[in-house]
Write a protein that holds these residues in place. Structure first.
Motif, PDB file in Angstrom:
ATOM      1  N   LEU A 185       0.811  -1.216   0.000  1.00  0.00           N
ATOM      2  CA  LEU A 185       0.000   0.000   0.000  1.00  0.00           C
ATOM      3  C   LEU A 185       0.847   1.269   0.000  1.00  0.00           C
ATOM      4  O   LEU A 185       0.330   2.362  -0.242  1.00  0.00           O
ATOM      5  CB  LEU A 185      -0.939   0.006   1.213  1.00  0.00           C
ATOM      6  N   ALA A 186       2.137   1.135   0.267  1.00  0.00           N
ATOM      7  CA  ALA A 186       3.094   2.256   0.190  1.00  0.00           C
ATOM      8  C   ALA A 186       2.769   3.384   1.161  1.00  0.00           C
ATOM      9  O   ALA A 186       3.091   4.545   0.892  1.00  0.00           O
ATOM     10  CB  ALA A 186       3.193   2.786  -1.248  1.00  0.00           C
ATOM     11  N   GLU A 187       2.162   3.078   2.280  1.00  0.00           N
ATOM     12  CA  GLU A 187       1.856   4.117   3.268  1.00  0.00           C
ATOM     13  C   GLU A 187       3.146   4.704   3.825  1.00  0.00           C
ATOM     14  O   GLU A 187       4.059   3.988   4.205  1.00  0.00           O
ATOM     15  CB  GLU A 187       1.000   3.520   4.387  1.00  0.00           C
ATOM     16  N   GLY A 188       3.235   6.031   3.827  1.00  0.00           N
ATOM     17  CA  GLY A 188       4.424   6.706   4.324  1.00  0.00           C
ATOM     18  C   GLY A 188       5.609   6.628   3.399  1.00  0.00           C
ATOM     19  O   GLY A 188       6.740   6.916   3.799  1.00  0.00           O
ATOM     20  N   ALA A 189       5.390   6.255   2.133  1.00  0.00           N
ATOM     21  CA  ALA A 189       6.488   6.066   1.176  1.00  0.00           C
ATOM     22  C   ALA A 189       6.608   7.234   0.205  1.00  0.00           C
ATOM     23  O   ALA A 189       7.023   7.052  -0.938  1.00  0.00           O
ATOM     24  CB  ALA A 189       6.305   4.764   0.412  1.00  0.00           C
ATOM     25  N   GLY A 190       6.250   8.428   0.646  1.00  0.00           N
ATOM     26  CA  GLY A 190       6.379   9.599  -0.214  1.00  0.00           C
ATOM     27  C   GLY A 190       5.368   9.581  -1.342  1.00  0.00           C
ATOM     28  O   GLY A 190       4.229   9.132  -1.182  1.00  0.00           O
ATOM     29  N   ASP A 191       5.791  10.057  -2.507  1.00  0.00           N
ATOM     30  CA  ASP A 191       4.872  10.172  -3.639  1.00  0.00           C
ATOM     31  C   ASP A 191       4.263   8.828  -4.045  1.00  0.00           C
ATOM     32  O   ASP A 191       3.142   8.775  -4.551  1.00  0.00           O
ATOM     33  CB  ASP A 191       5.586  10.778  -4.850  1.00  0.00           C
ATOM     34  N   ALA A 192       5.003   7.738  -3.822  1.00  0.00           N
ATOM     35  CA  ALA A 192       4.483   6.427  -4.209  1.00  0.00           C
ATOM     36  C   ALA A 192       3.195   6.091  -3.464  1.00  0.00           C
ATOM     37  O   ALA A 192       2.386   5.300  -3.960  1.00  0.00           O
ATOM     38  CB  ALA A 192       5.530   5.343  -3.962  1.00  0.00           C
ATOM     39  N   SER A 193       2.993   6.708  -2.302  1.00  0.00           N
ATOM     40  CA  SER A 193       1.765   6.435  -1.546  1.00  0.00           C
ATOM     41  C   SER A 193       0.526   6.929  -2.283  1.00  0.00           C
ATOM     42  O   SER A 193      -0.600   6.550  -1.935  1.00  0.00           O
ATOM     43  CB  SER A 193       1.836   7.094  -0.163  1.00  0.00           C
ATOM     44  N   MET A 194       0.737   7.754  -3.313  1.00  0.00           N
ATOM     45  CA  MET A 194      -0.392   8.264  -4.100  1.00  0.00           C
ATOM     46  C   MET A 194      -1.026   7.198  -4.989  1.00  0.00           C
ATOM     47  O   MET A 194      -2.117   7.402  -5.529  1.00  0.00           O
ATOM     48  CB  MET A 194       0.069   9.435  -4.977  1.00  0.00           C
ATOM     49  N   TRP A 195      -0.361   6.060  -5.133  1.00  0.00           N
ATOM     50  CA  TRP A 195      -0.884   5.075  -6.089  1.00  0.00           C
ATOM     51  C   TRP A 195      -2.284   4.610  -5.709  1.00  0.00           C
ATOM     52  O   TRP A 195      -3.107   4.349  -6.595  1.00  0.00           O
ATOM     53  CB  TRP A 195       0.059   3.896  -6.253  1.00  0.00           C
ATOM     54  N   THR A 196      -2.567   4.521  -4.410  1.00  0.00           N
ATOM     55  CA  THR A 196      -3.881   4.018  -4.010  1.00  0.00           C
ATOM     56  C   THR A 196      -4.994   4.989  -4.401  1.00  0.00           C
ATOM     57  O   THR A 196      -6.065   4.564  -4.853  1.00  0.00           O
ATOM     58  CB  THR A 196      -3.928   3.740  -2.505  1.00  0.00           C
ATOM     59  N   ALA A 197      -4.750   6.291  -4.264  1.00  0.00           N
ATOM     60  CA  ALA A 197      -5.757   7.272  -4.670  1.00  0.00           C
ATOM     61  C   ALA A 197      -5.947   7.249  -6.180  1.00  0.00           C
ATOM     62  O   ALA A 197      -7.083   7.323  -6.682  1.00  0.00           O
ATOM     63  CB  ALA A 197      -5.353   8.670  -4.207  1.00  0.00           C
ATOM     64  N   LEU A 198      -4.851   7.133  -6.913  1.00  0.00           N
ATOM     65  CA  LEU A 198      -4.937   7.077  -8.369  1.00  0.00           C
ATOM     66  C   LEU A 198      -5.662   5.816  -8.823  1.00  0.00           C
ATOM     67  O   LEU A 198      -6.501   5.849  -9.726  1.00  0.00           O
ATOM     68  CB  LEU A 198      -3.530   7.130  -8.973  1.00  0.00           C
ATOM     69  N   ALA A 199      -5.343   4.694  -8.180  1.00  0.00           N
ATOM     70  CA  ALA A 199      -5.996   3.435  -8.538  1.00  0.00           C
ATOM     71  C   ALA A 199      -7.471   3.454  -8.165  1.00  0.00           C
ATOM     72  O   ALA A 199      -8.309   2.920  -8.903  1.00  0.00           O
ATOM     73  CB  ALA A 199      -5.291   2.260  -7.857  1.00  0.00           C
ATOM     74  N   ALA A 200      -7.801   4.064  -7.028  1.00  0.00           N
ATOM     75  CA  ALA A 200      -9.203   4.139  -6.618  1.00  0.00           C
ATOM     76  C   ALA A 200     -10.034   4.882  -7.651  1.00  0.00           C
ATOM     77  O   ALA A 200     -11.150   4.467  -7.995  1.00  0.00           O
ATOM     78  CB  ALA A 200      -9.312   4.815  -5.245  1.00  0.00           C
ATOM     79  N   SER A 201      -9.493   5.987  -8.174  1.00  0.00           N
ATOM     80  CA  SER A 201     -10.194   6.745  -9.202  1.00  0.00           C
ATOM     81  C   SER A 201     -10.371   5.905 -10.457  1.00  0.00           C
ATOM     82  O   SER A 201     -11.447   5.882 -11.068  1.00  0.00           O
ATOM     83  CB  SER A 201      -9.423   8.023  -9.512  1.00  0.00           C
ATOM     84  N   TRP A 202      -9.324   5.193 -10.856  1.00  0.00           N
ATOM     85  CA  TRP A 202      -9.381   4.353 -12.053  1.00  0.00           C
ATOM     86  C   TRP A 202     -10.366   3.212 -11.851  1.00  0.00           C
ATOM     87  O   TRP A 202     -11.134   2.876 -12.758  1.00  0.00           O
ATOM     88  CB  TRP A 202      -7.974   3.815 -12.332  1.00  0.00           C
ATOM     89  N   LEU A 203     -10.370   2.619 -10.671  1.00  0.00           N
ATOM     90  CA  LEU A 203     -11.267   1.497 -10.396  1.00  0.00           C
ATOM     91  C   LEU A 203     -12.728   1.934 -10.395  1.00  0.00           C
ATOM     92  O   LEU A 203     -13.603   1.170 -10.784  1.00  0.00           O
ATOM     93  CB  LEU A 203     -10.910   0.863  -9.059  1.00  0.00           C
ATOM     94  N   ARG A 204     -12.996   3.161  -9.957  1.00  0.00           N
ATOM     95  CA  ARG A 204     -14.377   3.630  -9.978  1.00  0.00           C
ATOM     96  C   ARG A 204     -14.928   3.621 -11.402  1.00  0.00           C
ATOM     97  O   ARG A 204     -16.115   3.381 -11.622  1.00  0.00           O
ATOM     98  CB  ARG A 204     -14.466   5.046  -9.379  1.00  0.00           C
ATOM     99  N   GLU A 205     -14.051   3.880 -12.354  1.00  0.00           N
ATOM    100  CA  GLU A 205     -14.466   3.864 -13.769  1.00  0.00           C
ATOM    101  C   GLU A 205     -14.606   2.447 -14.294  1.00  0.00           C
ATOM    102  O   GLU A 205     -15.575   2.136 -14.993  1.00  0.00           O
ATOM    103  CB  GLU A 205     -13.450   4.645 -14.611  1.00  0.00           C
ATOM    104  N   HIS A 206     -13.640   1.580 -13.980  1.00  0.00           N
ATOM    105  CA  HIS A 206     -13.580   0.283 -14.650  1.00  0.00           C
ATOM    106  C   HIS A 206     -14.277  -0.835 -13.889  1.00  0.00           C
ATOM    107  O   HIS A 206     -14.786  -1.772 -14.524  1.00  0.00           O
ATOM    108  CB  HIS A 206     -12.126  -0.092 -14.923  1.00  0.00           C
ATOM    109  N   ALA A 207     -14.317  -0.757 -12.575  1.00  0.00           N
ATOM    110  CA  ALA A 207     -14.951  -1.840 -11.818  1.00  0.00           C
ATOM    111  C   ALA A 207     -16.451  -1.834 -11.987  1.00  0.00           C
ATOM    112  O   ALA A 207     -17.116  -2.863 -11.887  1.00  0.00           O
ATOM    113  CB  ALA A 207     -14.579  -1.742 -10.343  1.00  0.00           C
ATOM    114  N   ALA A 208     -17.005  -0.657 -12.265  1.00  0.00           N
ATOM    115  CA  ALA A 208     -18.455  -0.554 -12.385  1.00  0.00           C
ATOM    116  C   ALA A 208     -18.918  -0.345 -13.833  1.00  0.00           C
ATOM    117  O   ALA A 208     -20.078  -0.079 -14.074  1.00  0.00           O
ATOM    118  CB  ALA A 208     -18.958   0.615 -11.534  1.00  0.00           C
ATOM    119  N   ALA A 209     -17.996  -0.462 -14.774  1.00  0.00           N
ATOM    120  CA  ALA A 209     -18.347  -0.192 -16.179  1.00  0.00           C
ATOM    121  C   ALA A 209     -19.365  -1.182 -16.703  1.00  0.00           C
ATOM    122  O   ALA A 209     -19.457  -2.304 -16.232  1.00  0.00           O
ATOM    123  CB  ALA A 209     -17.077  -0.234 -17.036  1.00  0.00           C
TER     124      ALA A 209
END
Length: 209
Positions: A185-209
């Motif tokens: 999950l990269a918590e506390g790992a600097g910019d890499a910790s942003m991946w979960t927010a980016l993936a969440a946005s992407w998943l909202r589009e594709h998981a419910a398509a």
């Protein structure tokens, strides 16, 4: 969503298993870990995952996504891209974290030796490299990596991204400047910790398509 932890095809990394499921559940996405066979040769892990996908579909799942890390990412990509799948084996979207995508490079060699053996011929190595398996029917991909990854260099993600782009497959790619391999999950790992927010946005589009 089926979560596939990494571990070089030798183990299942705990921090890429239950914590990932908990995070996905918090997004409202039904998820569980699949502990695929370890220390066995291809295609045993792929066959096991395809059987699990069929089981989920028979249980009523309409859209099935895969989320894999490192070697688990390689297996997720194989299930999504390798020929020979039946209609009920299909997945609709894939998320890969610092995934092994190529068996033609010398990284990550230990996983390749487990999966393919010491004397794997060029044809076998090519046929288990994800960039060689992309077609115009491939599902969308979300991929993230770090530029400092010493175990699975970001070239693995770049190779797959180029193939996806060449076949006009929707995809998102995020390579963060800093961070080691196996961040989870990269918590506390600097910019890499942003991946979960980016993936969440992407998943909202594709998981419910």
């Amino acid at each position: 969503m089926i979560v596939l932890p990494g571990g070089g095809y030798a183990e299942h990394a705990a921090h890429e298993a239950a914590p990932i499921v908990d995070w996905l559940s918090g997004l409202g996405i039904a998820a569980s870990v699949f502990r695929y066979p370890l220390n066995v040769r291809h295609p045993v892990p792929l066959q096991a995952l395809r059987a699990e996908i069929r089981r989920r579909r028979a249980s009523g799942a309409d859209r099935i996504g895969l989320m894999g890390f490192s070697a688990g990412g390689h297996l997720a990509g194989l299930a999504a891209l390798a020929p020979g799948a039946e209609a009920q084996d299909a997945v609709q979207f894939v998320v890969l974290g610092y995934a092994i995508t190529s068996m033609e490079t010398e990284t990550y060699r230990p996983a390749r030796l487990i999966l393919l053996g010491e004397d794997a011929d060029p044809e076998l190595r090519r046929s288990t490299s994800l960039d060689a398996l992309v077609t115009r029917e491939s599902p969308p991909f979300f991929m993230w990596h770090t530029a400092e990854d010493a175990y699975v260099p970001p070239d693995h993600t770049y190779r797959l991204a180029v193939a996806l782009a060449a076949h006009n497959i929707p995809h998102a790619v995020h390579v963060f400047a800093h961070g080691p391999h196996s961040l989870g999950l990269a918590e506390g790992a600097g910019d890499a910790s942003m991946w979960t927010a980016l993936a969440a946005s992407w998943l909202r589009e594709h998981a419910a398509a």
